[in-house]
Design an enzyme around this catalytic site. Sequence first.
Site, PDB file in Angstrom:
ATOM      1  N   CYS A 160       0.836  -1.207   0.000  1.00 24.00           N
ATOM      2  CA  CYS A 160       0.000   0.000   0.000  1.00 24.00           C
ATOM      3  C   CYS A 160       0.873   1.261   0.000  1.00 24.00           C
ATOM      4  O   CYS A 160       1.494   1.565  -0.998  1.00 24.00           O
ATOM      5  CB  CYS A 160      -0.978  -0.049   1.186  1.00 24.00           C
ATOM      6  SG  CYS A 160      -2.357   1.102   1.007  1.00 24.00           S
ATOM      7  N   HIS A 211      -3.501  -5.637   1.088  1.00 29.75           N
ATOM      8  CA  HIS A 211      -2.842  -5.847   2.386  1.00 29.75           C
ATOM      9  C   HIS A 211      -2.811  -7.329   2.766  1.00 29.75           C
ATOM     10  O   HIS A 211      -3.777  -7.824   3.366  1.00 29.75           O
ATOM     11  CB  HIS A 211      -3.610  -5.094   3.475  1.00 29.75           C
ATOM     12  CG  HIS A 211      -3.378  -3.620   3.463  1.00 29.75           C
ATOM     13  ND1 HIS A 211      -2.380  -3.015   4.185  1.00 29.75           N
ATOM     14  CD2 HIS A 211      -4.017  -2.628   2.805  1.00 29.75           C
ATOM     15  CE1 HIS A 211      -2.402  -1.711   3.990  1.00 29.75           C
ATOM     16  NE2 HIS A 211      -3.396  -1.441   3.145  1.00 29.75           N
ATOM     17  N   GLU A 244      -1.188  -8.651   5.171  1.00 29.38           N
ATOM     18  CA  GLU A 244      -1.166  -8.799   6.649  1.00 29.38           C
ATOM     19  C   GLU A 244      -2.570  -8.688   7.244  1.00 29.38           C
ATOM     20  O   GLU A 244      -2.790  -9.060   8.389  1.00 29.38           O
ATOM     21  CB  GLU A 244      -0.201  -7.778   7.269  1.00 29.38           C
ATOM     22  CG  GLU A 244      -0.730  -6.357   7.438  1.00 29.38           C
ATOM     23  CD  GLU A 244      -0.729  -5.549   6.141  1.00 29.38           C
ATOM     24  OE1 GLU A 244      -0.552  -6.132   5.054  1.00 29.38           O
ATOM     25  OE2 GLU A 244      -0.928  -4.314   6.231  1.00 29.38           O
TER      26      GLU A 244
END
Lengths: 79, 232
Positions: B88, B204, B206
Site C-alpha cells: 500500500c 494488504h 497482513e
Amino acid sequence: MAKFEVNVFLKPEVLNPESRAILETIHRQGIPDLKDIKISKKYILEFESKTDASALAQEIASTYLANSVAESFTVSKID
Amino acid sequence: MNKKIGIIRFPGSNCDRDMIDVLHDIYQVSSAIIDYRSTSIGSVAGVIVPGGFSYGDYLRAGALASHAPIMLELAQQAGKGLPVLGICNGFQILTEARLLPGTLLKNKTRQFICETVYLKVEKGSSLYHKSLGQACLNMPIAHGEGNYAIDDSGLKKLHDQGQILFKYASKSGVTSEEFNPNGSRANIAGITNKQGNVLGLMPHPERASYERLNTGVDGRVLLSSFLSLCAI
C-alpha cells in the site's frame, strides 16, 4: 532574495478525477460551454542568495515537487 | 543466516505493528523496526515497507518518505538482491523512490476504497510468480491513491519482462474493467522489479492472515512466498 513560482500539472493524458468532478458540477449548473478545467499545484520558492537560483529551482521542481511519470511543471521567476 | 525481517517505520506508518504480529504469530519470525532516519538497514533477511500515510501523504503519497535517509541504503541493498516488499503506502514509496516503475494516482472513483478484492496471479519468472501458482487470491484494499499509472512503453516492458504479479480480477480470474476498483492501468495491483526481488502491491496481505478476523487467510500465501525469497 529570489522568488520562483513552480506550477505542477498532471500530464494531459492522465485523468484528473478532481477536475472532472468540478467540471461535471458546473455543467449541471447550466454552463455546458466550459470545456475543461486544468488544476495545478502552485509552489513559491524563496531563496536567500542573491546569485541566480534558476537552476536550483528547476532541480527542486524536477526532483521533489513533480513526479515525471504523471506530472509536468513550469518554473518562472517572480521576484 | 539472519532470520529477522526489517520493517521500516516512517512518521505516519500504521501497518508496521500488524506486520510484526503476523510475522510473529503465524510464522514465528522476529522483526526489527528500522527508523526512517537511519542510514543502515542492519542485518536482516528482507525488508518490508509497510502501509500507512507517511508524512500525511503531503506532496504526493509516498513522495517525502522516498527521500528519507534510509531509502538510499534500501536502494543499494535492493540493488544487491535484498528482498523488499512494499504494501500500500509502501508500494507508493517504492515507486516514488524509483525502485519500481510507474506511479499511483488518486482513485478514478474519487473515493477512498475499503473492500476485499480478488487478485489474479500473472505469468512471470520471479519466485513469487512460481510459488503463487494460478489461483486467485482474496485480500483487502484500503487506499485513496491506488490508481496505478504507467506509460505505454513502461507497460510493454512490464509485460515483456514478466514483472506484473497481480491484476484486479473476478473470483474466477476475469481481469476486465468491471473488476478494476480504482482505475489502475491494465488492472495492475502489484508488480516486481526486473530482478524480481522488489515487490510492491496495494492489497494488504497482513490483513488477510488471521482466521479470527474473518478476512480470509490468502495473505499468508504471499507472505510465505516473501519469506521463502528471504530464505526463511
